[in-house]
Structures are given as structure tokens and as C-alpha cells.
Scaffold this motif. Structure first.
Motif, PDB file in Angstrom:
ATOM      1  N   ASP A  10      70.524  35.746  30.871  1.00 42.12           N
ATOM      2  CA  ASP A  10      70.887  34.349  30.604  1.00 42.12           C
ATOM      3  C   ASP A  10      72.404  34.168  30.572  1.00 42.12           C
ATOM      4  O   ASP A  10      72.903  33.049  30.649  1.00 42.12           O
ATOM      5  CB  ASP A  10      70.301  33.891  29.267  1.00 42.12           C
ATOM      6  N   SER A  68      69.550  29.459  28.349  1.00 45.80           N
ATOM      7  CA  SER A  68      68.186  29.986  28.372  1.00 45.80           C
ATOM      8  C   SER A  68      67.399  29.317  29.490  1.00 45.80           C
ATOM      9  O   SER A  68      67.762  28.232  29.967  1.00 45.80           O
ATOM     10  CB  SER A  68      67.504  29.733  27.032  1.00 45.80           C
ATOM     11  N   GLN A  69      66.306  29.935  29.893  1.00 45.31           N
ATOM     12  CA  GLN A  69      65.518  29.418  31.009  1.00 45.31           C
ATOM     13  C   GLN A  69      64.762  28.136  30.657  1.00 45.31           C
ATOM     14  O   GLN A  69      64.282  27.450  31.560  1.00 45.31           O
ATOM     15  CB  GLN A  69      64.545  30.487  31.520  1.00 45.31           C
ATOM     16  N   ASP A  70      64.673  27.807  29.385  1.00 44.02           N
ATOM     17  CA  ASP A  70      63.979  26.563  29.027  1.00 44.02           C
ATOM     18  C   ASP A  70      64.935  25.372  28.946  1.00 44.02           C
ATOM     19  O   ASP A  70      64.528  24.262  28.591  1.00 44.02           O
ATOM     20  CB  ASP A  70      63.197  26.718  27.719  1.00 44.02           C
ATOM     21  N   MET A  71      66.196  25.576  29.315  1.00 43.82           N
ATOM     22  CA  MET A  71      67.173  24.481  29.332  1.00 43.82           C
ATOM     23  C   MET A  71      67.015  23.677  30.622  1.00 43.82           C
ATOM     24  O   MET A  71      66.829  24.250  31.707  1.00 43.82           O
ATOM     25  CB  MET A  71      68.591  25.049  29.244  1.00 43.82           C
ATOM     26  N   LYS A  72      67.091  22.360  30.533  1.00 37.85           N
ATOM     27  CA  LYS A  72      66.960  21.515  31.720  1.00 37.85           C
ATOM     28  C   LYS A  72      68.185  21.651  32.623  1.00 37.85           C
ATOM     29  O   LYS A  72      69.312  21.822  32.144  1.00 37.85           O
ATOM     30  CB  LYS A  72      66.791  20.047  31.319  1.00 37.85           C
ATOM     31  N   ASP A  87      65.363  17.156  35.991  1.00 40.59           N
ATOM     32  CA  ASP A  87      64.724  17.392  34.693  1.00 40.59           C
ATOM     33  C   ASP A  87      63.932  18.692  34.646  1.00 40.59           C
ATOM     34  O   ASP A  87      63.360  19.035  33.606  1.00 40.59           O
ATOM     35  CB  ASP A  87      63.809  16.227  34.319  1.00 40.59           C
ATOM     36  N   THR A 132      63.419  22.651  34.264  1.00 34.13           N
ATOM     37  CA  THR A 132      64.158  23.661  33.515  1.00 34.13           C
ATOM     38  C   THR A 132      64.697  24.720  34.480  1.00 34.13           C
ATOM     39  O   THR A 132      64.241  24.834  35.627  1.00 34.13           O
ATOM     40  CB  THR A 132      63.269  24.358  32.477  1.00 34.13           C
ATOM     41  N   GLY A 172      64.204  27.867  34.258  1.00 32.79           N
ATOM     42  CA  GLY A 172      63.100  28.786  34.538  1.00 32.79           C
ATOM     43  C   GLY A 172      62.168  28.264  35.618  1.00 32.79           C
ATOM     44  O   GLY A 172      61.704  29.020  36.482  1.00 32.79           O
ATOM     45  N   GLU A 173      61.898  26.954  35.593  1.00 32.51           N
ATOM     46  CA  GLU A 173      61.040  26.355  36.623  1.00 32.51           C
ATOM     47  C   GLU A 173      61.689  26.432  37.989  1.00 32.51           C
ATOM     48  O   GLU A 173      61.019  26.719  38.989  1.00 32.51           O
ATOM     49  CB  GLU A 173      60.729  24.901  36.248  1.00 32.51           C
ATOM     50  N   LYS A 208      61.425  29.950  39.407  1.00 35.90           N
ATOM     51  CA  LYS A 208      60.088  30.246  39.927  1.00 35.90           C
ATOM     52  C   LYS A 208      59.849  29.533  41.274  1.00 35.90           C
ATOM     53  O   LYS A 208      59.190  30.087  42.157  1.00 35.90           O
ATOM     54  CB  LYS A 208      59.024  29.810  38.927  1.00 35.90           C
TER      55      LYS A 208
END
Length: 271
Positions: free
Chosen positions: A93, A127-131, A261, A263, A265-266, A269
Motif C-alpha cells: 500500500d 489502502s485498497q478500500d480507498m476510492k 468511485d 476503490t 482494490g476494485e 482486480k
């Protein structure tokens, strides 16, 4: 000095490789230190080559439209794309990239002496959950902080960092690449009124570089598209590696621009 020393003292960065963590793991094995956070990025040979990849005018305009709509600079978008790429292939990260800052923002500075460009490590921990859009804004805000302190001597920065985090050998680094964005264009500067006079621009290296790889992003005057100019040590990187990096950098930027919008992480992937 206080600003940058506080930045350095906050915590130690970690090296991210161009394709994976191999260089970091090799350095850890070489110095028998599983917690080492630096690696050898450059080769011993400073002979360089230039590889250029072209982004066409229409997709470039989509990136520019995003920057205009969300009030961010293209360099913020470039830094975001690069850091997500390194996050994707290294799994960290924490990403640090050398970024050049022009020191000619005011009339007084334009007439002053000294170096025209200062370059500092630009470190982000997302972090990967940040937009995507939130991370872009965080980069913009941090860049604005850097601009206010850009007259600091980069040599003093690196000397203080080396003192704060002593390394087992000279030449170890945290940053895999350096970035410069040069925004001059034909259409936005009134130079499209030249009638039949046409001109082109070209980025020339001098055939030697102490850095493993240095990316200069420039607009082409004929269509405002982007040229990604990679000057690199011939023994540090091959063209194919840089093409791979460029391909995924563009995929990441366009995926984020089209879906701000999502993240981090998205996006990782999806690309």
C-alpha cells in the motif's frame, strides 16, 4: 527544512519493483536482512536509451476532461496511475515515486538563478478500500503542500533520509522511477494561429543517466496527445518492461477516470 524532516521521520518507505518484488527480495538476501526496505534499482552502467510510447489525442482529451471536471492536474492522475500499478504488482500500500517540481512559479523565481527543477520523493500510503477519487484528492492536497516548500534543497532531503535510515550499502533506493510532466501544448497556447507554419517537439536524452528509468510525459503539438518518454539505463530495463508498465498505467488511469468511485482494490482486480 522542518516540513521535509517531519515527512522523512514519519516512517521508512519501501521499494516497489517495476514488475514484482524480485529486486527487494534479492537485496534482503544479499544483506541477510529480511526487513530491508531498499533495493538496487540502477545498474553500474549509465549508458541510456530512449523509448517513447504514444497516447492518441482523443483518449488524452478524456483524461484532460476528467482533470478539468474534478479540478486536479494531470500530474496527479499520472501519479495515481503509477502508484496503483506498483501497488498491484508488489502488493504494498506504500509507494514512493520521485516527482519533479518546477521552481519558476513566480516572476521573481523566473528571473532567479539556481536549478530550474527540484525533485523529491512523493510517497503515498493508500489502502485498497480507498476510492479512486478520494486518493486523487489526497495526492492533490499533498502536492499543494510540497509546492509550498519546493525551494528546499533535494540534496539535503536525501542526505537527511540517509542519516535517518542508514543503509548497508551505497546505491540502495526506495524509488523505482522518476516522473516529470511538461504541459506545453499547441492548441492551448494560441500557437494554433500560426497558419501554415507547423512545428514538432522532441525529447532528446544525452545518452547517459544515473537513474534507472526517468519518465517525461509531454503533449504533442499536432494533436495534444501524450508522448511517454522513458529514458532508461540500457542494463537496468528493457523496452518490453517499460511497454508493460505503460500499458497497465493507461488501463488503470482510464478505468479510474471512467469509474472514479471504484476503490483501488476494485481497479486492481479489473485491470
Amino acid at each position: 527544512m522542518e516540513f521535509f524532516q517531519k515527512e522523512i521521520e514519519s516512517s521508512e518507505p519501501i521499494y516497489n519493483g517495476m514488475k514484482d518484488t524480485d529486486k527487494l527480495e534479492a537485496a534482503r538476501q544479499m544483506f541477510q536482512n529480511p526487513n530491508l526496505r531498499t533495493a538496487f534499482n540502477a545498474s553500474g552502467d549509465t549508458t541510456s536509451a530512449l523509448d517513447i510510447f504514444h497516447l492518441e489525442g482523443e483518449p488524452t482529451q478524456r483524461l484532460m476532461n476528467f482533470c478539468e471536471e474534478y479540478h486536479v492536474s494531470l500530474v496527479c492522475l499520472l501519479l495515481m496511475g503509477m502508484r496503483i500499478y506498483f501497488q498491484k504488482v508488489n502488493g504494498h500500500d506504500d509507494v514512493s515515486i520521485n516527482n519533479a517540481i518546477a521552481r519558476r512559479a513566480t516572476l521573481k523565481e523566473k528571473k532567479s538563478g539556481g536549478t530550474r527543477i527540484h525533485s523529491f520523493p512523493f510517497r503515498t500510503c493508500f489502502s485498497q478500500d480507498m476510492k479512486f477519487i478520494d486518493a486523487i484528492y489526497a495526492i492533490r492536497d499533498k502536492q499543494n503542500e510540497y509546492f509550498r516548500h519546493a525551494n528546499y534543497d533535494p540534496t539535503a532531503y536525501f542526505a537527511y533520509r540517509a542519516k535517518t535510515y542508514p543503509q548497508p550499502h551505497a546505491g540502495l533506493t526506495y524509488e523505482p522511477i522518476s516522473l516529470t510532466y511538461q504541459p506545453l501544448t499547441l492548441k492551448e497556447k494560441g500557437l494554433d494561429q500560426l497558419g501554415d507554419i507547423r512545428y514538432t517537439t522532441k525529447w532528446y536524452p544525452n545518452g547517459m543517466t544515473p537513474q534507472a528509468v526517468y519518465l517525461t510525459v509531454m503533449h504533442r503539438p499536432e494533436d495534444n496527445g501524450l508522448d511517454f518518454n522513458f529514458e532508461h539505463q540500457v542494463k537496468a530495463f528493457f523496452r518490453e518492461e517499460l511497454e508493460y508498465f505503460y500499458y497497465y498505467l493507461c488501463k488503470i488511469m482510464f478505468k479510474g477516470v471512467e469509474n472514479p468511485d471504484l476503490t483501488i482494490g476494485e481497479i486492481i482486480k479489473l485491470v
